[in-house]
Design a protein around this motif. Structure first.
Motif, short mmCIF file in Angstrom:
data_model
loop_
_atom_site.label_atom_id
_atom_site.label_comp_id
_atom_site.label_asym_id
_atom_site.label_seq_id
_atom_site.Cartn_x
_atom_site.Cartn_y
_atom_site.Cartn_z
N TYR A 21 16.74 4.73 10.25
CA TYR A 21 16.97 4.11 8.95
C TYR A 21 17.89 4.99 8.09
CZ TYR A 21 13.02 0.96 9.93
OH TYR A 21 12.19 0.02 10.47
N ASN B 269 1.41 -4.43 7.71
CA ASN B 269 2.44 -4.35 8.76
C ASN B 269 3.38 -3.20 8.40
OD1 ASN B 269 4.55 -4.64 10.55
ND2 ASN B 269 4.60 -6.87 10.42
N THR B 270 3.24 -2.06 9.07
CA THR B 270 4.03 -0.87 8.72
C THR B 270 5.37 -0.82 9.44
OG1 THR B 270 2.87 0.38 10.45
CG2 THR B 270 2.00 0.51 8.19
N SER B 271 5.66 -1.81 10.26
CA SER B 271 6.96 -1.82 10.94
C SER B 271 8.04 -2.49 10.11
CB SER B 271 6.83 -2.54 12.28
OG SER B 271 6.39 -3.88 12.08
N LYS B 272 7.64 -2.99 8.94
CA LYS B 272 8.60 -3.65 8.06
C LYS B 272 8.58 -2.98 6.69
CE LYS B 272 8.21 -8.22 10.25
NZ LYS B 272 7.94 -9.65 10.03
N PHE B 273 9.73 -3.11 5.99
CA PHE B 273 9.83 -2.55 4.65
C PHE B 273 9.12 -3.45 3.63
CE2 PHE B 273 13.68 -0.25 6.21
CZ PHE B 273 13.23 1.03 5.92
N THR C 96 6.20 -4.16 2.70
CA THR C 96 5.05 -5.02 3.01
C THR C 96 3.85 -4.55 2.20
OG1 THR C 96 4.49 -3.60 4.88
CG2 THR C 96 5.86 -5.55 5.31
N ALA D 134 6.21 -3.53 16.77
CA ALA D 134 5.41 -3.74 15.57
C ALA D 134 4.33 -2.66 15.50
CB ALA D 134 4.76 -5.13 15.55
#
Length: 866
Positions: free
Chosen positions: A610, A749-753, A755, A812
């Motif tokens: 990122y 959901n920690t795989s997305k910004f 959240t 994920a």
């Protein structure tokens, strides 16, 4: 000596019927007629008759009027108002030796005696007016001006005279624009050139009919206002008079002339002749307007006196009969006689041009006043108080304020950005100090505190480098700024590169024979080599191709640049440095991409990716605003570049360091609070069950409300063996797990910004080999649940977030939060039998599916394991 008591007719050819000029010219004609009263004092024998003939304000009708005057036996003519019409009249009148005087035609062409031997005038010619205007501009302290002139003889002669005299006075004409009088309707091109010239003083040489339209367009373009000054010759004395006949005239047309200055020959003198004229004129036509305020009236009146003086002189030399019959051979010098007129002393040069004094008049709100006088010696005297467009007497500068195109400490925006950088530097230092106190925590060890420190220092150096580009640059800042910026950038990128390289190396080399080459010491050596190469480039750059600050100043701008003595060497060194750092960034992107799915501590490689992507995109814009120079946007580009750098540094720090400190702080804060009820309502218990000498974990439901945990299938009876379940790992035989656990928990959901935690029903179906996540209807927003195959699932039993389990699935990851450590332990025990423990497990140990020797070596390495 000739016949006496003759009557000499003098034709007065003026545009009395013209819509815009007619009223003024009628008043001028009335003043001329009053000159008959002065005839006896000039010639006591002969009489003089002034015959008014309308010129129609056109060349063809003016020539017809001249023929009419000749047919009437005129010895001389007076007129016309415009030089463009007087010129052909003087050419034609030459045939009859027709003496020709004008009180307003000032073109320098009429001074050519070979073409116009009988023309003379009682108003100063254009070269004199242009010279007077140049001296006036100089006296006001203006050194740069623009010229906007008509292409006819009037506009050309005054503008040319002004420019030649202005050059002698050290005045520069930055823009010389020429238009065709009476036909040009769009002045955008001319005015745009003036707007870009860098001078706010405009010398307009034309007629009032054109000025109305020009002023309208100039106002719309911002060229009429407090910062601008318009200066014109005597023709603009008729501006107000021309407005009633101009289509679409409004009050704005009057206001557009506010602050205008125009030169005009002194119109009246304090003598008996002027007082007699004033009394006679007001007696016949009223006191308003005063004859001295009627444009050109006194000059044309003096034309009448000059013509009578000239005819009297010829009569005395050749006789009245010869003069009436034009039977004589006389030159202009034989004709002209100096005298005292109503406008002052009238003397001529060799070309019949009056030598005189000019006044400078000021227009404001339709009122005109004399504010300066330009003497015969071209000295300028202030005789009144001028009022410029601003409504004050403050003289506007000839140049617009120069725009400062470099950042200064006095600028509020610069101060704000500096304050932001200072706050960020303080935040980074405090964060690093906080992490130093937590360096024994497993998660800090996993991410390697020395590398966290090097990344933080790099971010601070980048921010510090931006302080060096503020205000007037120095030789140090020319080199120090880029050097410090590059070192800071490389500390961040090189640290990220070697950390991701170590992860990639470990997972590429599954035998993991020896890892000495990727120890901390070895990795910091590589970082040092990266910095050393950059430093060598800068040392060569400074030694061989040094830069020094240089000031650049234009009419509009002031700015500084660091200029190298050897341009080619400067370009080569900057290109090497730029390519080198871009390559380093691409290396980080490569290794971060390769390791993005590796389950490293705290998702480090994912956030490195990122960070690298964000720096890459921000860097493109930073380079664009740094190397693509748009002069008048230089300061704006600086502020955009500063904001981009601040954003990129803050993002990099938070992705690599800040989020770790934030998570640790939240963990400490949560630990200091008393236990509170979670979103579940179940009571969870653990109990040992004797099963062939093993202890199995089962769940007893305290309630069947959502969030409760129920037992769908019990453990095998004593002495029995657990049944096989789909998707179970071989280690499941080590313990007997509940085959179905269910509860209602907060899940993120920690795989997305960006959240948030959502209430979710979590079901573990051990026999079927699935773990199901079903969002509550209130939080689902129409989204379906997620089924995770236990064969592909890993879990982290002790993530940094308190009372949580982290589920790691390809593509994920989820955090599931429990109301107590006991409830979390039930699920940990249940998952241990059916899913693989994460290879980055903070508590150490060997994963069931990891290669032999993997866990022990991973957890002992900073940035990967413990």
């Amino acid at each position: 000596m000739g016949v006496h008591a003759a009557n000499f007719k003098i034709g007065v050819i003026l545009p009395t019927s013209d819509p815009s000029m007619g009223a003024i010219m009628t008043n001028v004609s009335r003043a001329i007629q009053l000159a008959t009263a002065a005839a006896p004092s000039i010639d006591s024998v002969n009489t003089y008759t002034f015959v008014t003939i309308d010129s129609g304000f056109a060349r063809n009708t003016a020539i017809d009027a001249l023929f009419a005057a000749v047919d009437l036996g005129a010895t001389a003519i007076i007129g016309e108002y415009a030089s463009s019409i007087s010129t052909p009249m003087a050419l034609v009148g030459h045939r009859w030796k027709l003496w020709h005087c004008s009180g307003s035609s000032t073109s320098s062409d009429l001074s050519k005696k070979a073409l116009f031997p009988y023309f003379y005038r009682t108003m100063e010619d254009d070269p004199q007016q242009g010279k007077a205007m140049a001296h006036f501009v100089k006296s006001m302290g203006w050194t740069v001006v623009n010229s906007l002139a008509g292409s006819d003889s009037y506009g050309n002669s005054i503008s040319q005279s002004f420019m030649s005299n202005a050059a002698a006075q050290g005045i520069s004409v930055l823009s010389n624009q020429v238009f065709t009088p009476g036909t040009t309707t769009d002045f955008t091109m001319h005015l745009s050139a003036i707007a870009a010239s860098g001078s706010n003083v405009i010398m307009f040489t034309g007629y009032p009919e054109d000025a109305v339209l020009i002023f309208r367009q100039a106002k719309a373009m911002g060229l009429i206002g407090p910062s601008w000054v318009w200066i014109s010759p005597e023709s603009m004395a008729l501006y107000e008079a021309s407005l009633p006949s101009t289509p679409g005239t409004t009050r704005d047309d009057v206001l557009n002339a506010n602050g205008m200055l125009y030169t005009y020959p002194v119109a009246s003198a304090d003598n008996d002749r002027f007082r007699a004229l004033r009394a006679a004129y007001s007696g016949l036509y009223g006191p308003t307007p005063d004859v001295a305020e009627v444009p050109y009236a006194t000059a044309f009146y003096d034309c009448a006196l000059a013509t009578m003086y000239g005819i009297k002189r010829l009569v005395d030399q050749f006789g009245a009969t010869a003069v009436l019959n034009r039977n004589y051979n006389a030159t202009l010098n034989d004709f002209l006689t100096p005298f005292t007129g109503v406008s002052g002393e009238i003397t001529y040069d060799a070309n019949g041009n009056r030598q005189g004094v000019f006044g400078v008049y000021n227009v404001y709100d339709g009122q005109t006043s004399l504010v300066y006088e330009v003497g015969a010696d071209r000295s300028v005297t202030r005789v009144g108080t001028p009022k410029f467009f601003s409504g004050t007497s403050t003289v506007p500068p000839d140049r617009p304020p120069q725009t400062i195109l470099y950042p200064r400490w006095s600028d509020a925006a610069v101060q704000v950005l500096a304050a932001i950088r200072g706050i960020l530097i303080l935040l980074f230092v405090v964060t690093l100090a906080y992490l130093a106190t937590k360096r024994d925590q497993p998660i800090v060890k996993n991410l390697s505190f020395p590398f966290l420190a090097s990344i933080t220092i790099g971010c601070i150096l980048v921010l510090v480098s931006e302080f060096l580009v503020i205000d007037v640059p120095t030789r140090f800042s020319c080199h120090g700024g880029p050097w410090i910026f590059a070192i800071g950038f490389e500390l961040v990128m090189a640290s990220a590169a070697v950390k991701t390289y170590r992860v990639w190396k470990i997972f590429e080399n599954r035998s993991l024979a020896k890892l000495k080459s990727i120890s901390n010491h070895a990795l910091f050596t590589k970082v040092g080599l990266v910095l050393l190469f950059q430093s060598i480039v800068f040392i060569i750059w400074i030694a061989a191709f040094p830069s020094s600050p240089q000031r650049f100043e234009t009419i509009l701008y002031v700015y500084y640049e660091c200029v190298a003595g050897h341009a080619t060497g400067y370009v080569a060194m900057s290109a090497i440095s730029l390519v080198y750092n871009i390559f380093l960034l691409l290396v980080v992107c490569f290794f971060a991409y390769k390791t993005r799915n590796v389950m490293t501590g705290f998702k480090e490689t994912v956030y490195v990716l990122y960070m690298a992507q964000n720096v890459f995109l921000s860097g493109i814009l930073v380079l664009a605003f740094s190397y693509i120079r748009i002069l008048d946007f230089a300061l704006g580009a600086f502020f955009i570049r500063q904001l981009l750098v601040i954003y990129a540094v803050f993002f990099a720090f938070m992705a690599m360091v800040g989020r770790l400190a934030w998570a640790l702080w939240r963990q400490s804060a949560a630990a200091s609070l008393p236990p509170s009820a979670s979103d579940t309502s179940s009571i969870i218990k653990t109990m040992p069950i004797a099963t062939s000498g093993r202890t199995a974990v089962t769940a007893v439901a305290g309630s069947m409300a959502p969030g409760g945990i129920k037992r769908s299938a019990s453990a095998s009876p004593a002495g029995g063996e657990p049944g096989t379940t789909g998707g179970l790992s071989p280690s499941a035989s080590a313990s007997l797990a509940a085959t179905h656990l269910a509860g209602r928990f907060p899940v993120k959901n920690t795989s997305k910004f960006l959240t948030t935690w959502k209430r979710t029903q979590v079901h573990l179906h051990a026999q079927e080999g699935y773990l199901v996540l079903v969002p509550d209807s209130a939080d689902s927003k129409g989204k379906a649940g997620r089924v995770l195959k236990l064969g592909h699932l890993q879990f982290e039993p002790e993530p940094i977030t308190p009372n949580c389990i982290e589920l790691l699935y390809p593509g994920a990851s989820y955090l599931v939060q429990y109301e107590s450590p006991e409830a979390r332990a039930v699920w940990v025990n249940a998952l241990t039998g059916v899913a693989k423990v994460s290879e980055r497990r903070s508590t150490g140990g060997t994963s069931a599916n990891a290669p032999a020797g993997t866990s022990s070596q991973l957890t002992s390495m900073p940035g990967v394991g413990k």
